[in-house]
Design a protein around this motif. Sequence first.
Motif, mmCIF file in Angstrom:
data_model
loop_
_atom_site.group_PDB
_atom_site.id
_atom_site.type_symbol
_atom_site.label_atom_id
_atom_site.label_comp_id
_atom_site.label_asym_id
_atom_site.label_seq_id
_atom_site.Cartn_x
_atom_site.Cartn_y
_atom_site.Cartn_z
ATOM 1 N N SER A 141 7.461 8.124 6.425
ATOM 2 C CA SER A 141 7.493 8.428 5.176
ATOM 3 C C SER A 141 8.442 10.356 6.030
ATOM 4 O O SER A 141 9.285 10.558 5.244
ATOM 5 N N THR A 187 8.924 2.558 0.913
ATOM 6 C CA THR A 187 9.518 2.965 2.116
ATOM 7 C C THR A 187 10.520 2.942 2.620
ATOM 8 O O THR A 187 11.388 4.010 3.263
ATOM 9 N N GLN A 218 0.906 -1.316 0.324
ATOM 10 C CA GLN A 218 -0.323 0.167 -0.198
ATOM 11 C C GLN A 218 1.004 1.956 -0.916
ATOM 12 O O GLN A 218 1.967 1.743 1.166
ATOM 13 N N ASP A 219 0.757 2.127 -1.140
ATOM 14 C CA ASP A 219 1.025 3.494 -0.759
ATOM 15 C C ASP A 219 0.618 4.521 0.521
ATOM 16 O O ASP A 219 -0.443 5.398 0.400
ATOM 17 N N SER A 263 5.287 5.910 -3.354
ATOM 18 C CA SER A 263 6.371 4.483 -2.807
ATOM 19 C C SER A 263 5.251 3.325 -2.391
ATOM 20 O O SER A 263 4.557 3.773 -1.245
ATOM 21 N N THR A 264 4.791 2.439 -2.260
ATOM 22 C CA THR A 264 4.902 1.507 -1.525
ATOM 23 C C THR A 264 5.536 1.464 -0.047
ATOM 24 O O THR A 264 6.469 2.277 0.014
#
Length: 491
Positions: free
Chosen positions: A228, A92, A80-81, A87-88
């Motif tokens: 992130s 990440t 999943q993003d 990015s998945t």
Amino acid sequence: MMKYAKCAAAVLTAGLGVSALAGCSQLSGNTSQSTGDAVYATFNGKDIPMDYVKFQLNEAQYEYEAMFSQYFGTTDFWSQDLSGNGSTMEETVINNVLTGIQQTALLNWYAEKNNITLTDEQQKKVADAVKSAMEQANSNPDYASAVGVTEDLIRQVYQENAIANAVYMQLVADVDTTVGDDEFIQKDFTYIRLGKTDLTSEEDTSEEESLTEPLPGDEMESLAEEVSGEAGASTENSTEEAAVKETTALAAAEKETAAAEQTAAAAVTEAGLSEGETAEETSEPETTLSAEEQEQVDEMNTAAEAIEKRLQNGEDAADIVADYSGDSTWFNTTTSTATLGSDSSYVYTEAAFALNQGETTIYTDSDSGAVYILLCTNDNDEDARQSKIDEEINNRKETLFESKYPDITSSAPRFTINQDALSTINFDTPLYVAPEAESETELESEGESMAEPGSEAETVSKAAAADSDYYDTAKATEAFTSAAETARSAD
């Protein structure tokens, strides 16, 4: 829920003295297979073994799978993003871990070049941290086996990251720590919220829930921000998230209104009316409440005034809410607490922050119609203020480090990445297996000790560091990312 680090590698690449930073170059892949003598990269004439890299990747993978399993009941999230950056989750997290490994190697090179070493006291902290981590790993054999814990790997990770942290602390030693006496003041509040019922949409109910306990979606968004590297530290009460949503909703409503006004103005212009006529003839009449809606507002205002007097008389907010529960078809009542500064995002921040200790006020949110009865319980929370000051100083350190870091990377040797080894890196094989059945009490207990030394490792890593204020910043990574990409393109 437990406080997880802002980036995957810090979740713990087994107790880093310096947290790996988020947002690296687009590296791909983790491995759960044996790597033997494989080499991930060569730097400054030294190999970085895949076993060393695998250990830290597995640590991060296990931590996230344990966390998601406990709080969301699934480990099916790697594709999943969650950050919304294209990015998945897998990409990440792997990026973050590999970035941290490379940055640690680079800072260790800088330490060797500049004769920066650990003091005897710092060496003892590392040794104590290694001992503690091994004790925790031995107490959780499932974790130790899944991650591939060995004392040598833990010692290497702790030692190298403590040295990297020593470099960081030296680079930011001259940071400006000046803070004004009136800066970052934080105030504590108890409040009772009256939320409309029956006559309003279901959105008001969901808003009410979010004020008392974050919904899974909110938690997922928060985790995505942490992964992130974009999540900032905060001492605000979790209810602030809902307040931000209320503010966002208000902004959206205002935007819609502005758009409608522009459309109306255009229509009037088309009809050939003058500017004066436009203002007069396109103005919308004030909204008139129905008798039922007016009665609702009156009931809420009357209750708010009565509640404010009871708070002023020292009555407990929970007792007041209990008295009102189920008594009205017009509104529901909840109570909570909040700590805020003048720049906080609560809908009632301005009204609340004007209060001194012991003072009360009533604030009505024009968007949702909710009424807040606020009592200031502390107009100078020293602990919360110090936390905000620490956050500010750390941000200054990050900025200072970021300004100096490019000079280090520009003169450093280049990394030679083993692309064959890199291609084997993935999270295809789950490492964490959730217990088949546990009582609620056991799950709560696991929340505190889950994936040992995962949760404890953040504390252990601080002990291993040269200073308790070790660096953890997404900002500095941007400098590293740029340098790393330049180095790779040159190769």
